[in-house]
Design a protein around this motif. Sequence first.
Motif, mmCIF file in Angstrom:
data_model
loop_
_atom_site.group_PDB
_atom_site.id
_atom_site.type_symbol
_atom_site.label_atom_id
_atom_site.label_comp_id
_atom_site.label_asym_id
_atom_site.label_seq_id
_atom_site.Cartn_x
_atom_site.Cartn_y
_atom_site.Cartn_z
ATOM 1 N N ALA A 128 -8.507 6.528 -2.405
ATOM 2 C CA ALA A 128 -8.897 5.379 -3.223
ATOM 3 C C ALA A 128 -8.591 5.640 -4.694
ATOM 4 O O ALA A 128 -8.112 4.755 -5.413
ATOM 5 C CB ALA A 128 -10.374 5.067 -3.037
ATOM 6 N N ILE A 129 -8.855 6.856 -5.153
ATOM 7 C CA ILE A 129 -8.601 7.180 -6.554
ATOM 8 C C ILE A 129 -7.096 7.166 -6.845
ATOM 9 O O ILE A 129 -6.634 6.558 -7.815
ATOM 10 C CB ILE A 129 -9.219 8.550 -6.910
ATOM 11 C CG1 ILE A 129 -10.739 8.463 -6.833
ATOM 12 C CG2 ILE A 129 -8.778 8.999 -8.296
ATOM 13 C CD1 ILE A 129 -11.425 9.803 -6.945
ATOM 14 N N ILE A 130 -6.340 7.826 -5.999
ATOM 15 C CA ILE A 130 -4.880 7.882 -6.207
ATOM 16 C C ILE A 130 -4.274 6.485 -6.114
ATOM 17 O O ILE A 130 -3.470 6.068 -6.948
ATOM 18 C CB ILE A 130 -4.236 8.849 -5.195
ATOM 19 C CG1 ILE A 130 -4.698 10.272 -5.468
ATOM 20 C CG2 ILE A 130 -2.712 8.759 -5.274
ATOM 21 C CD1 ILE A 130 -4.279 11.271 -4.420
ATOM 22 N N GLY A 131 -4.680 5.738 -5.092
ATOM 23 C CA GLY A 131 -4.157 4.379 -4.929
ATOM 24 C C GLY A 131 -4.538 3.475 -6.092
ATOM 25 O O GLY A 131 -3.752 2.637 -6.544
ATOM 26 N N GLY A 132 -5.763 3.623 -6.578
ATOM 27 C CA GLY A 132 -6.216 2.801 -7.707
ATOM 28 C C GLY A 132 -5.419 3.083 -8.965
ATOM 29 O O GLY A 132 -5.035 2.167 -9.696
ATOM 30 N N VAL A 133 -5.156 4.354 -9.253
ATOM 31 C CA VAL A 133 -4.397 4.726 -10.459
ATOM 32 C C VAL A 133 -2.953 4.221 -10.359
ATOM 33 O O VAL A 133 -2.418 3.622 -11.307
ATOM 34 C CB VAL A 133 -4.446 6.259 -10.679
ATOM 35 C CG1 VAL A 133 -3.468 6.678 -11.768
ATOM 36 C CG2 VAL A 133 -5.852 6.694 -11.029
ATOM 37 N N VAL A 134 -2.335 4.453 -9.210
ATOM 38 C CA VAL A 134 -0.948 4.000 -9.027
ATOM 39 C C VAL A 134 -0.878 2.475 -9.067
ATOM 40 O O VAL A 134 0.007 1.888 -9.708
ATOM 41 C CB VAL A 134 -0.368 4.559 -7.707
ATOM 42 C CG1 VAL A 134 0.978 3.928 -7.406
ATOM 43 C CG2 VAL A 134 -0.243 6.070 -7.784
ATOM 44 N N GLY A 135 -1.786 1.802 -8.422
ATOM 45 C CA GLY A 135 -1.798 0.338 -8.410
ATOM 46 C C GLY A 135 -2.041 -0.237 -9.798
ATOM 47 O O GLY A 135 -1.424 -1.235 -10.195
ATOM 48 N N THR A 138 1.180 0.188 -11.898
ATOM 49 C CA THR A 138 2.211 -0.759 -11.461
ATOM 50 C C THR A 138 1.853 -2.182 -11.878
ATOM 51 O O THR A 138 2.699 -2.926 -12.388
ATOM 52 C CB THR A 138 2.385 -0.690 -9.932
ATOM 53 O OG1 THR A 138 2.653 0.665 -9.564
ATOM 54 C CG2 THR A 138 3.510 -1.583 -9.471
ATOM 55 N N GLY A 139 0.616 -2.572 -11.700
ATOM 56 C CA GLY A 139 0.181 -3.916 -12.095
ATOM 57 C C GLY A 139 0.309 -4.135 -13.591
ATOM 58 O O GLY A 139 0.689 -5.214 -14.053
ATOM 59 N N TYR A 140 -0.019 -3.091 -14.364
ATOM 60 C CA TYR A 140 0.105 -3.195 -15.826
ATOM 61 C C TYR A 140 1.555 -3.426 -16.225
ATOM 62 O O TYR A 140 1.844 -4.273 -17.067
ATOM 63 C CB TYR A 140 -0.433 -1.929 -16.490
ATOM 64 C CG TYR A 140 -0.190 -1.909 -17.985
ATOM 65 C CD1 TYR A 140 -0.981 -2.654 -18.835
ATOM 66 C CD2 TYR A 140 0.850 -1.168 -18.534
ATOM 67 C CE1 TYR A 140 -0.765 -2.662 -20.202
ATOM 68 C CE2 TYR A 140 1.082 -1.167 -19.888
ATOM 69 C CZ TYR A 140 0.276 -1.920 -20.726
ATOM 70 O OH TYR A 140 0.516 -1.918 -22.072
ATOM 71 N N LEU A 141 2.479 -2.655 -15.655
ATOM 72 C CA LEU A 141 3.896 -2.805 -16.011
ATOM 73 C C LEU A 141 4.420 -4.199 -15.657
ATOM 74 O O LEU A 141 5.158 -4.810 -16.429
ATOM 75 C CB LEU A 141 4.730 -1.727 -15.312
ATOM 76 C CG LEU A 141 4.511 -0.291 -15.807
ATOM 77 C CD1 LEU A 141 5.318 0.682 -14.967
ATOM 78 C CD2 LEU A 141 4.885 -0.185 -17.273
ATOM 79 N N ILE A 142 4.052 -4.709 -14.508
ATOM 80 C CA ILE A 142 4.489 -6.046 -14.101
ATOM 81 C C ILE A 142 3.893 -7.100 -15.029
ATOM 82 O O ILE A 142 4.578 -8.023 -15.487
ATOM 83 C CB ILE A 142 4.120 -6.311 -12.620
ATOM 84 C CG1 ILE A 142 4.941 -5.387 -11.715
ATOM 85 C CG2 ILE A 142 4.365 -7.777 -12.260
ATOM 86 C CD1 ILE A 142 4.501 -5.401 -10.269
ATOM 87 N N GLY A 143 2.604 -6.973 -15.346
ATOM 88 C CA GLY A 143 1.957 -7.933 -16.239
ATOM 89 C C GLY A 143 2.517 -7.875 -17.648
ATOM 90 O O GLY A 143 2.656 -8.901 -18.323
ATOM 91 N N ARG A 144 2.833 -6.677 -18.132
ATOM 92 C CA ARG A 144 3.404 -6.524 -19.482
ATOM 93 C C ARG A 144 4.763 -7.231 -19.573
ATOM 94 O O ARG A 144 5.088 -7.867 -20.572
ATOM 95 C CB ARG A 144 3.546 -5.034 -19.800
ATOM 96 C CG ARG A 144 4.071 -4.716 -21.153
ATOM 97 C CD ARG A 144 3.015 -4.927 -22.188
ATOM 98 N NE ARG A 144 3.502 -4.414 -23.458
ATOM 99 C CZ ARG A 144 2.808 -4.367 -24.551
ATOM 100 N NH1 ARG A 144 1.564 -4.784 -24.525
ATOM 101 N NH2 ARG A 144 3.314 -3.905 -25.645
ATOM 102 N N ASP A 145 5.551 -7.132 -18.503
ATOM 103 C CA ASP A 145 6.839 -7.821 -18.468
ATOM 104 C C ASP A 145 6.638 -9.332 -18.525
ATOM 105 O O ASP A 145 7.364 -10.043 -19.224
ATOM 106 C CB ASP A 145 7.597 -7.419 -17.197
ATOM 107 C CG ASP A 145 8.994 -8.001 -17.156
ATOM 108 O OD1 ASP A 145 9.707 -7.890 -18.174
ATOM 109 O OD2 ASP A 145 9.375 -8.578 -16.111
#
Length: 157
Positions: A128-135, A138-145
Amino acid sequence: MKRIVLVCIAGAMLAACTNNNAREEALVKQKVVAAIKDSLKLDSFKKAEAKIKEKEQEAQRLAKIKEERRMLLLSERNEAAPARSYSTETAAPAKKKGWSQAAKGAVIGAGAGALGGVLLDKKDGRGAIIGGVVGAGTGYLIGRDQDRKSGRVQPKN
C-alpha cells in the motif's frame, strides 16, 4: 625630284584626311557605356539602400512586437498580484481557484496506487505504501501536464 615632292605632298594630304568622325563615334560610345555602367552601379546602390531600410523596418517591427509582449506579460502579472490600496474600504476577498489538476491527480493516484498495492502485496501494508507513493507521483505528473495545457501553470522555457 618633283615626283618625290609630289608623292610626299600626296602622302601628307592623305595622312591629314583621316576619319575624325570614327574617332568621335568611338569616344561617344565609350561615354555612353560609361554612363550606363554608372547608372547600373547607382541602381544597385539604391537597391542595397532599399534592402537596408527594409531590414531596419523589420527590426523595428520585431522590437515593437517584443515590447508589446513584454507589456502584456507585465500587465498580466500586475493583475494577478494584489494591488496595495491605502483606502479605508475593505477589499473583496479573491476568488479561490480550487484544486489544481496536479493536486487532484496526486490524490487520486495515491488512492488508486494504495488500493492496487494492498491487493497485490498482502504483507503488512508494504504494498500500500509503495503503490501510494508511485501512484501519487504518476498522478501529479499527469495533472501538472494538464495544468500547463490549460494555462494555469506557465510552461518551462
